[in-house]
Structures are given as structure tokens and as C-alpha cells.
Motif scaffolding. Structure first.
Motif, short mmCIF file in Angstrom:
data_model
loop_
_atom_site.label_atom_id
_atom_site.label_comp_id
_atom_site.label_asym_id
_atom_site.label_seq_id
_atom_site.Cartn_x
_atom_site.Cartn_y
_atom_site.Cartn_z
N THR A 149 -5.51 11.02 -4.87
CA THR A 149 -4.03 11.86 -5.62
C THR A 149 -4.79 13.43 -6.00
O THR A 149 -3.71 14.23 -6.32
N TYR A 150 -5.93 13.78 -6.75
CA TYR A 150 -6.51 15.03 -7.12
C TYR A 150 -6.29 15.79 -6.44
O TYR A 150 -6.53 17.16 -6.06
N TYR A 151 -6.91 14.91 -4.96
CA TYR A 151 -6.63 15.94 -3.33
C TYR A 151 -5.56 16.73 -3.07
O TYR A 151 -5.39 18.34 -3.08
N LEU A 152 -4.21 15.54 -3.45
CA LEU A 152 -3.41 16.09 -2.39
C LEU A 152 -2.71 17.21 -3.77
O LEU A 152 -1.68 17.92 -3.71
N PHE A 153 -2.88 16.87 -4.53
CA PHE A 153 -2.31 17.93 -5.97
C PHE A 153 -3.31 19.01 -6.37
O PHE A 153 -2.16 19.98 -6.82
N SER A 154 -4.09 19.52 -4.82
CA SER A 154 -4.59 20.80 -5.44
C SER A 154 -4.37 21.49 -4.11
O SER A 154 -5.11 21.22 -2.96
N PRO A 155 -3.90 22.62 -3.95
CA PRO A 155 -3.36 23.46 -2.66
C PRO A 155 -4.12 23.94 -2.21
O PRO A 155 -4.76 24.25 -2.86
N ILE A 290 -18.31 23.55 -1.19
CA ILE A 290 -18.55 23.65 -2.08
C ILE A 290 -19.59 25.13 -2.79
O ILE A 290 -19.37 25.92 -3.39
N ALA A 291 -20.74 24.72 -1.58
CA ALA A 291 -21.22 26.37 -2.02
C ALA A 291 -20.97 27.89 -1.80
O ALA A 291 -21.53 28.71 -2.21
N THR A 292 -19.90 27.22 -0.78
CA THR A 292 -19.64 29.23 -0.16
C THR A 292 -17.81 29.63 -0.44
O THR A 292 -18.05 30.82 0.00
N SER A 293 -17.48 28.37 -0.66
CA SER A 293 -15.93 29.19 -0.80
C SER A 293 -15.11 28.72 -1.65
O SER A 293 -13.84 29.15 -1.67
N LEU A 297 -12.30 26.32 -10.59
CA LEU A 297 -12.53 25.00 -10.52
C LEU A 297 -12.24 23.64 -10.05
O LEU A 297 -12.39 23.23 -10.03
N GLN A 298 -11.04 24.25 -9.43
CA GLN A 298 -9.69 23.67 -8.88
C GLN A 298 -10.16 23.44 -7.47
O GLN A 298 -10.08 22.13 -7.31
N GLN A 299 -10.70 24.00 -6.98
CA GLN A 299 -11.48 23.84 -5.41
C GLN A 299 -12.81 23.61 -5.51
O GLN A 299 -13.10 22.49 -4.52
N ILE A 300 -13.32 23.18 -6.52
CA ILE A 300 -14.70 22.57 -6.53
C ILE A 300 -14.31 21.04 -6.65
O ILE A 300 -14.88 20.83 -6.08
N GLY A 301 -13.58 21.03 -7.62
CA GLY A 301 -13.25 19.61 -8.16
C GLY A 301 -12.81 18.99 -6.76
O GLY A 301 -12.36 17.43 -6.19
#
Length: 401
Positions: A149-155, A290-293, A297-301
Motif C-alpha cells: 500500500t505504501y509502495y503504491l501511493f509513492s509515485p 536507497i544508497a544512490t538515487s 524520505l518518501q523514496q527511501i521509504g
């Protein structure tokens, strides 16, 4: 079939897997054993429909790879990671269909293969252990639903979709966006959450085998204690006859466990090898992301959800696989204690115990295609390999810069 009020029926009820079998049935992955006698045509059509949707999704990712090339290493690795997850899910669906008859047999093993060995004393143990396994697996599945669910709501795409897709329509328009997002939702929930449900079904069977070994351990340990009590009020001949009968039942129980463990290994070995390789690659790619791109916080999550979901799939298999190995090793110790406690028994009884102990010294385990057993050490080893490849990718990108 066992009588409705027998110990075997109670044990079968305590080990019921219907909550997983129903989910697998209604998502066209594995037919319910009780529906196996019916025509499989409708079920197969549903499976083909699901597979077609996932194939179209993978084709869309491949089209993006073809269009973008390797000019943007971050996008390239993201597409490879997603396509890898889709491919291994298609492989698992196909493998499950091929081994369907064996999975049906294993799903009903407590009531069929172990019914004659179950006593009323065993039922509370099976109920307690079954509840623990079920609670753990339901938490595991809900974790997967939450992560998806978190992944789907993170564009991640320009249109605001959770994936970068090559679509035959304009996803920037409201209707096109809604259709594309629903498409992403169906694929993600089926490929990730149902992978976790199928994993839960597999490890439930492993847990059932572990419980049977636990019950067998208790019965072997009780042989010497009960023997000394019987000698106090029964004749020696009667006591030894009862001991011989109980020992024979223990040996048959052990053989049934070994037979089912071998069948499970046959069903899962190739699947688990492919899954381990896929998860190792996905973990490497997500650590790199996670380390490079990751930007904020949204993309890290988002990438962290992907990474933790993949690792949890491997971890749950290794955790239950390690428990099976440990319980099998305990069986050898129980047989050894019984041999040393029954020194005065006839030679035939001691010989049977020694043979059981000798076989138990080779612990039962589920392997990834015969390459390595599923254990906690194996989980750490896969993580180490993934981290090593991540370090190589990181150095490669640093050299480019």
C-alpha cells in the motif's frame, strides 16, 4: 476419513490451512484440495487471465528498458528489479500448477498420513503450535499488504504512478491515470501479497512436519519412563510386547515424516532456488537504489518497503526451515537417551532404536534445489552475497562519476 470425534479429526482441525488455501484458490494460484475433483477449466482460465496481466506488465517494463537503455543507470536497475520480481512470480505460478497434486496431498497430510499416530494427548500441542504459526503468518501477510500500500501511493513516474510503464494510452489524463493505477494495484497485490500467502502455505507444511517430529520426540522420550512403570505391575513379557508395539509405531511415524519431507523437498526445491536468487538480486538492487538515487524520505521509504518485503520472504522460509532442522536433531538425541535407558531390553528392541537413531542423525531439511539448506545461516549468507554485489555496483557508479 477419520471419525468426526476422533483424535485424528481434532488434530486435522487444529492444523487446518483453509485460511491460506481459500486465498490461493480465489486468486487462481492453487486449487483448493476439496475442489480438485471438479473440472479445472474455469480455474485454469482464471489463471491464464492473471498470468496474461502479469506478462503484459513485464512487457511494459521491458519496453521501458528498451526505450531508455542504460543511459540512466538508476532507471535501468529499477526496471530490472521489478521485472525480476515479476518473472519469478510467473515461474512460481507455473511450478505450483505442475506440482498441484503433491501440494494437495501435503495440505491434507495431518489427517491422512499422520492420523494413525495421533493421540488425544497430542491435540493440545498441535492446537497451541498451530495458533502460534497462524498468528505469525497473518502478521507476515499484513506486513506485505501494508508495504504494498505504501509502495503504491509513492509515485515514481512523471504521471504520478508507482511504476514507470510503457502504456498504449495517455496516463496523464484522469481516466487513463485511474486505469493505470488500478492495473498497478492488481499486479502488485497479486505478485507480492500472494507470493507471501504462497510462502505462508509452504512454511505451514514445514511447521506441520516439525510438529510431528516434536510429537515423535515426546513419544520416544516416554518409552523408557513408561517401561519402568509397567515392569512394576506387569509381567516382563507383557511389558516388552507393549514396548515393541509402541516402538514399531514410532518407526512408522518417523518413516511417514521422512516420506512427506522428501515430497515437500521435491515440490519446493527448484522454486526456492529461483526465489532465493531473485530475492538476492532484488536486495542488491534496492540497497543500491536507497544508497544512490533515493531523494527524500518518501523514496527511501518506497525502496525500503521493497527491500524489506523481499528479505521477509526469504527470512520466513529460512526461519521455519531452521526450526525443522533443529527439531530433527533433537529426535536423534531422544533416540539416544531411549537406547541408553533401555539396556535390559531384548536385542531386537535395542536394534530398532539404534536404527531409528542412526537415521535421525541425518536431520530433515528443505533445500534450495539441493544447493543449500534453508536455515538462518543461509539467510545471512544470501545477504552477504547481495551486499557484495551492491558494493560492486556502487563502485561502478562512483567510477562513472
Amino acid at each position: 476419513m477419520a471419525p468426526p470425534h476422533s483424535a485424528a479429526a481434532a488434530a486435522e482441525s487444529a492444523s487446518d490451512l483453509n485460511y491460506l488455501l481459500r486465498a490461493l484458490h480465489w486468486t487462481a494460484i492453487l486449487r483448493h484440495p476439496h475442489s480438485a475433483a471438479r473440472s479445472p477449466l474455469l480455474f485454469r482460465l482464471c489463471t491464464i487471465t492473471v498470468v496474461s496481466i502479469i506478462v503484459s506488465f513485464i512487457s511494459s517494463e521491458i519496453a521501458v528498458l528498451w526505450r531508455e537503455g542504460i543511459a540512466d543507470l538508476d532507471v535501468f536497475i529499477l526496471m530490472i528489479s521489478i521485472a525480476d520480481t515479476g518473472f519469478i512470480w510467473l515461474f512460481r505460478i507455473a511450478h505450483t500448477a505442475v506440482c498441484e497434486r503433491h501440494f494437495h496431498k501435503l495440505a491434507l497430510q495431518v489427517g491422512h498420513d499422520f492420523a494413525e499416530f495421533v493421540t488425544w494427548d497430542d491435540v493440545p500441542v498441535l492446537r497451541a503450535q498451530g495458533r502460534l504459526v497462524r498468528r505469525f503468518l497473518l502478521m507476515y501477510i499484513w506486513f506485505g499488504i501494508t508495504a504494498c500500500t505504501y509502495y503504491l501511493f509513492s509515485p515514481v513516474s512523471a504521471e504520478g504512478l508507482p511504476f514507470i510503464l510503457a502504456l498504449p494510452f495517455d496516463a496523464s489524463q484522469p481516466i487513463g491515470y485511474a486505469i493505470a493505477w488500478l492495473y498497478c494495484f492488481i499486479v502488485t497485490m497479486h505478485a507480492v501479497v500472494m507470493t507471501m500467502v504462497l510462502d505462508s502455505f509452504n512454511v505451514s507444511i514445514i511447521a506441520q512436519l516439525r510438529m510431528q517430529i516434536m510429537l515423535l520426540n515426546r513419544k520416544i522420550v516416554s518409552l523408557a519412563r513408561d517401561m519402568s512403570e509397567k515392569l512394576e505391575y506387569c509381567s516382563e513379557a507383557s511389558a516388552y510386547s507393549d514396548l515393541r508395539s509402541r516402538l514399531e509405531k514410532c518407526v512408522l511415524h518417523h518413516q511417514a515424516i521422512i516420506k512427506n519431507a522428501d515430497l515437500l523437498e521435491k515440490c519446493l526445491g527448484t522454486m526456492l532456488l529461483g526465489q532465493s536468487i531473485s530475492i538476492g538480486a532484488a536486495a542488491c538492487f534496492q540497497m543500491f537504489q536507497i544508497a544512490t538515487s533515493a531523494d527524500g524520505l518518501q523514496q527511501i521509504g518506497k525502496f525500503g518497503c521493497y527491500l524489506s518485503t523481499m528479505l521477509s520472504e526469504l527470512f520466513v522460509n529460512c526461519w521455519f526451515g531452521d526450526d525443522l532442522i533443529t527439531e530433527s536433531e533433537n529426535l536423534s538425541l531422544a533416540a539416544y537417551d531411549a537406547v541408553t535407558s533401555l539396556q535390559g531390553c531384548p536385542l531386537s528392541i535395542k536394534r530398532s532404536l539404534l536404527l531409528l537413531m542412526h537415521r535421525a542423525q541425518r536431520p530433515l531439511c528443505i533445500t534450495a534445489g539441493g544447493f543449500f539448506p534453508l536455515s538462518r545461516e543461509s539467510f545471512v549468507a544470501v545477504l552477504n552475497v547481495s551486499y557484495s554485489f551492491y558494493a560492486i555496483l556502487r563502485n561502478f557508479k562512483n567510477e562513472e562519476l
